[in-house]
Design an enzyme around this catalytic site. Structure first.
Site, PDB file in Angstrom:
ATOM      1  N   ASN A   1     -16.182 -76.138  34.911  1.00  0.00           N
ATOM      2  CA  ASN A   1     -17.237 -75.153  35.173  1.00  0.00           C
ATOM      3  C   ASN A   1     -17.762 -75.289  36.602  1.00  0.00           C
ATOM      4  O   ASN A   1     -18.864 -74.850  36.915  1.00  0.00           O
ATOM      5  CB  ASN A   1     -18.394 -75.342  34.193  1.00  0.00           C
ATOM      6  CG  ASN A   1     -17.952 -75.120  32.760  1.00  0.00           C
ATOM      7  OD1 ASN A   1     -17.253 -74.168  32.470  1.00  0.00           O
ATOM      8  ND2 ASN A   1     -18.344 -76.017  31.870  1.00  0.00           N
TER       9      ASN A   1
ATOM     10  N   HIS B   1     -23.989 -70.149  22.260  1.00  0.00           N
ATOM     11  CA  HIS B   1     -23.526 -71.530  22.366  1.00  0.00           C
ATOM     12  C   HIS B   1     -24.113 -72.409  21.252  1.00  0.00           C
ATOM     13  O   HIS B   1     -25.221 -72.156  20.763  1.00  0.00           O
ATOM     14  CB  HIS B   1     -23.969 -72.074  23.734  1.00  0.00           C
ATOM     15  CG  HIS B   1     -23.408 -73.413  24.057  1.00  0.00           C
ATOM     16  ND1 HIS B   1     -24.115 -74.584  23.917  1.00  0.00           N
ATOM     17  CD2 HIS B   1     -22.186 -73.771  24.524  1.00  0.00           C
ATOM     18  CE1 HIS B   1     -23.367 -75.602  24.299  1.00  0.00           C
ATOM     19  NE2 HIS B   1     -22.187 -75.143  24.675  1.00  0.00           N
TER      20      HIS B   1
ATOM     21  N   GLU C   1     -27.035 -65.303  25.537  1.00  0.00           N
ATOM     22  CA  GLU C   1     -26.599 -65.836  26.832  1.00  0.00           C
ATOM     23  C   GLU C   1     -26.511 -64.648  27.782  1.00  0.00           C
ATOM     24  O   GLU C   1     -26.281 -63.512  27.337  1.00  0.00           O
ATOM     25  CB  GLU C   1     -25.217 -66.492  26.710  1.00  0.00           C
ATOM     26  CG  GLU C   1     -25.219 -67.743  25.855  1.00  0.00           C
ATOM     27  CD  GLU C   1     -23.839 -68.353  25.656  1.00  0.00           C
ATOM     28  OE1 GLU C   1     -22.989 -68.257  26.568  1.00  0.00           O
ATOM     29  OE2 GLU C   1     -23.614 -68.924  24.587  1.00  0.00           O
TER      30      GLU C   1
ATOM     31  N   SER D   1     -20.208 -67.856  27.414  1.00  0.00           N
ATOM     32  CA  SER D   1     -19.352 -68.947  27.871  1.00  0.00           C
ATOM     33  C   SER D   1     -17.915 -68.846  27.394  1.00  0.00           C
ATOM     34  O   SER D   1     -17.009 -69.302  28.075  1.00  0.00           O
ATOM     35  CB  SER D   1     -19.938 -70.287  27.431  1.00  0.00           C
ATOM     36  OG  SER D   1     -20.100 -70.324  26.041  1.00  0.00           O
TER      37      SER D   1
ATOM     38  N   ASP E   1     -30.052 -67.663  27.912  1.00  0.00           N
ATOM     39  CA  ASP E   1     -29.359 -68.846  28.430  1.00  0.00           C
ATOM     40  C   ASP E   1     -28.469 -68.396  29.594  1.00  0.00           C
ATOM     41  O   ASP E   1     -27.509 -67.655  29.407  1.00  0.00           O
ATOM     42  CB  ASP E   1     -28.525 -69.462  27.295  1.00  0.00           C
ATOM     43  CG  ASP E   1     -27.801 -70.727  27.726  1.00  0.00           C
ATOM     44  OD1 ASP E   1     -27.546 -70.895  28.935  1.00  0.00           O
ATOM     45  OD2 ASP E   1     -27.471 -71.533  26.844  1.00  0.00           O
TER      46      ASP E   1
ATOM     47  N   HIS F   1     -23.931 -70.079  32.534  1.00  0.00           N
ATOM     48  CA  HIS F   1     -22.724 -69.761  33.311  1.00  0.00           C
ATOM     49  C   HIS F   1     -22.986 -68.754  34.424  1.00  0.00           C
ATOM     50  O   HIS F   1     -22.091 -68.450  35.203  1.00  0.00           O
ATOM     51  CB  HIS F   1     -21.619 -69.268  32.372  1.00  0.00           C
ATOM     52  CG  HIS F   1     -21.206 -70.336  31.418  1.00  0.00           C
ATOM     53  ND1 HIS F   1     -20.223 -71.251  31.710  1.00  0.00           N
ATOM     54  CD2 HIS F   1     -21.700 -70.690  30.209  1.00  0.00           C
ATOM     55  CE1 HIS F   1     -20.115 -72.108  30.707  1.00  0.00           C
ATOM     56  NE2 HIS F   1     -20.999 -71.789  29.792  1.00  0.00           N
TER      57      HIS F   1
ATOM     58  N   LYS G   1     -22.841 -76.988  35.935  1.00  0.00           N
ATOM     59  CA  LYS G   1     -21.736 -76.042  36.124  1.00  0.00           C
ATOM     60  C   LYS G   1     -21.686 -75.673  37.615  1.00  0.00           C
ATOM     61  O   LYS G   1     -21.298 -76.505  38.425  1.00  0.00           O
ATOM     62  CB  LYS G   1     -21.924 -74.870  35.167  1.00  0.00           C
ATOM     63  CG  LYS G   1     -22.028 -75.391  33.715  1.00  0.00           C
ATOM     64  CD  LYS G   1     -22.105 -74.318  32.695  1.00  0.00           C
ATOM     65  CE  LYS G   1     -22.541 -74.829  31.330  1.00  0.00           C
ATOM     66  NZ  LYS G   1     -21.726 -75.879  30.733  1.00  0.00           N
TER      67      LYS G   1
HETATM   68  C1  LIG Z   1     -24.174 -71.308  27.252  1.00  0.00           C
HETATM   69  C2  LIG Z   1     -24.351 -72.790  27.328  1.00  0.00           C
HETATM   70  N1  LIG Z   1     -25.574 -73.299  27.125  1.00  0.00           N
HETATM   71  C3  LIG Z   1     -25.798 -74.620  27.174  1.00  0.00           C
HETATM   72  C4  LIG Z   1     -24.775 -75.500  27.421  1.00  0.00           C
HETATM   73  C5  LIG Z   1     -25.046 -76.961  27.437  1.00  0.00           C
HETATM   74  O1  LIG Z   1     -25.195 -77.415  28.730  1.00  0.00           O
HETATM   75  P1  LIG Z   1     -24.904 -78.938  29.093  1.00  0.00           P
HETATM   76  O2  LIG Z   1     -23.422 -79.063  29.222  1.00  0.00           O
HETATM   77  O3  LIG Z   1     -25.644 -79.161  30.367  1.00  0.00           O
HETATM   78  O4  LIG Z   1     -25.440 -79.775  27.972  1.00  0.00           O
HETATM   79  C6  LIG Z   1     -23.493 -75.022  27.664  1.00  0.00           C
HETATM   80  C7  LIG Z   1     -22.397 -75.978  27.959  1.00  0.00           C
HETATM   81  O5  LIG Z   1     -21.270 -75.688  28.064  1.00  0.00           O
HETATM   82  C8  LIG Z   1     -23.265 -73.629  27.609  1.00  0.00           C
HETATM   83  O6  LIG Z   1     -22.048 -73.112  27.796  1.00  0.00           O
END
Ligand SMILES: Cc1ncc(COP(=O)(O)O)c(C=O)c1O
Length: 396
Positions: A40, A127, A171, A175, A200, A203, A234
């Site tokens: 990422n 996610h 999101e 992702s 969220d 990405h 990321k």
């Molecule tokens: C949409 C989304 N939110 C949260 C997270 C979690 O983030 P972290 O990897 O910093 O724990 C991810 C991780 O891939 C994600 O894709």
């Protein structure tokens, strides 16, 4: 007695692993070798000498290696507070609070904010950290089909007579699908039906929106968003995540978010690393342009070849393969061709939608992309390779 209990517990674990293996769902740890298509590190900052120099400079300037405690105990270094202010201003929020990971941010935010009597509308492609945060809160949940805003509106309308707090959780850039939520439309629905909006931006942060400020900023809906979550592991080539929103939200989380309260703060030098990454990211229009021109070209070629890339319109390009076995075999074929890429399988995605997830970064070359296309196309004609190609009709 306890030995036999241990044996029995381990036997249960072994049976579970066997079951995963029989469903082609067993994972093991691996190193990403070759051209990396599964990271990422979208802006290719993770090895940037300017970022390394900023960390060294911070350490030489006295930044501590360890925080020594939770932010509410001894771990509240001023570097975190000034970074939180800078980040809040970056995304146009009044406040931001840093968590040790995006997972911890979503879990802490949602489990603290939502109550069992609340009603949460959650996109089906959200996610795991969003799903788990909602589960932990025990709030009532409506899962709507991925970005099906008609369905969402119908369910919001159904809930009109319910006098409870309502929340929509999405999101901004998904992702596993690589597609974007239409935040202006979702914010309008939230407004119409009296729901608070949580977004969220994991990405999108550093990648999309003006100077990489994310899609909430791009859509101009900050005032309609209760909380946005921005991971730093990321595009920002660091770790941790901010929850951004109002000052009240921040003070509430400091008091109620258990993943913030009961966890050691990340080390202060990391605050300097994130600040440096943020400054590099906001000036990285050239890298963002390159990232998108590479990804657009690859997506167009894949479509021409008949691959189904779903609704991707970003640096994340899924190649839909359906069965777990096909996805595993395709990943293996690409690994042999020198690419690090992962087969994404349930429970990360819905059953029957296993895929390769190509995650682009600005450091890739045109030659890498051309080789990837050749490898994917080659995998479809080799007698031992998976039937990768899908009919042109089902693509797009
Ligand atoms: C949409 C989304 N939110 C949260 C997270 C979690 O983030 P972290 O990897 O910093 O724990 C991810 C991780 O891939 C994600 O894709």
């Amino acid at each position: 007695m306890s030995e036999s209990a241990t044996r029995s517990a381990l036997a249960r674990l072994a049976a579970d692993l066997e079951q995963l293996e029989s469903q082609s769902q067993l994972r093991s740890l691996d190193h990403a070798e070759g051209v990396n298509l599964c990271s990422n590190d979208y802006l290719a900052l993770s090895r940037d000498p300017r970022l390394k120099a900023a960390v060294v400079e911070a350490l030489q300037g006295g930044a501590a290696l360890a925080s020594t405690g939770s932010r509410l105990l001894s771990g509240n270094d001023p570097a975190w507070e000034s970074l939180e202010e800078e980040f809040a201003a970056f995304v146009g929020a009044r406040g931001a609070l840093f968590f040790s990971s995006g997972y911890a941010a979503n879990l802490g935010l949602l489990s603290a904010l939502l109550r069992p009597e609340d009603l949460v509308f959650s996109d089906s492609a959200n996610h795991a950290s969003l799903i788990d945060g909602i589960r932990l809160s025990r709030a009532r949940k409506v899962v709507f089909p991925h970005l099906d805003l008609n369905f969402l509106e119908d369910r919001l309308a159904d809930s009109r007579r319910e006098h409870c707090e309502k929340f929509i959780v999405v999101e901004s850039l998904f992702s596993m699908e690589g597609d974007r939520a239409s935040l202006a439309e979702i914010a309008a629905l939230a407004e119409k039906y009296g729901a608070a909006l949580i977004v969220d931006e994991a990405h999108a942060t550093g990648v999309l929106g003006p100077q990489g400020r994310g899609l909430v900023a791009e859509a101009g809906v900050r005032e309609a968003v209760l909380a946005s979550v921005h991971t730093c592991g990321k595009a920002l080539a660091s770790a941790g995540a901010f929850v951004a929103g109002s000052d009240i939200l921040k003070r509430f989380l400091v008091n109620r978010a258990r993943t913030f309260i009961f966890s050691t703060s990340p080390p202060p030098y990391m605050a300097h690393q994130i600040r440096a990454a943020l400054r590099l990211a906001r000036q990285a229009d050239d890298r963002r342009a390159r990232l998108f021109s590479l990804a657009d070209a690859l997506r167009a070629r894949l479509k021409e070849l008949g691959f189904d890339t779903g609704r991707s319109n970003s640096q994340i390009i899924p190649v839909m393969l359906g069965s777990n076995d096909s996805a595993l075999r395709a990943a293996e074929a690409l690994r042999r061709a020198g690419f690090a890429i992962r087969a994404i399988r349930p429970p990360t995605v819905a059953p029957g939608t296993a895929r390769l997830r190509i995650s682009f970064n600005a450091g890739l070359s045109e030659t890498d992309c051309e080789r990837l296309i050749q490898a994917l196309a080659g995998a479809t004609i080799s007698p031992h390779a998976p039937a990768l190609r899908v009919s042109a009709q089902s693509s797009g």
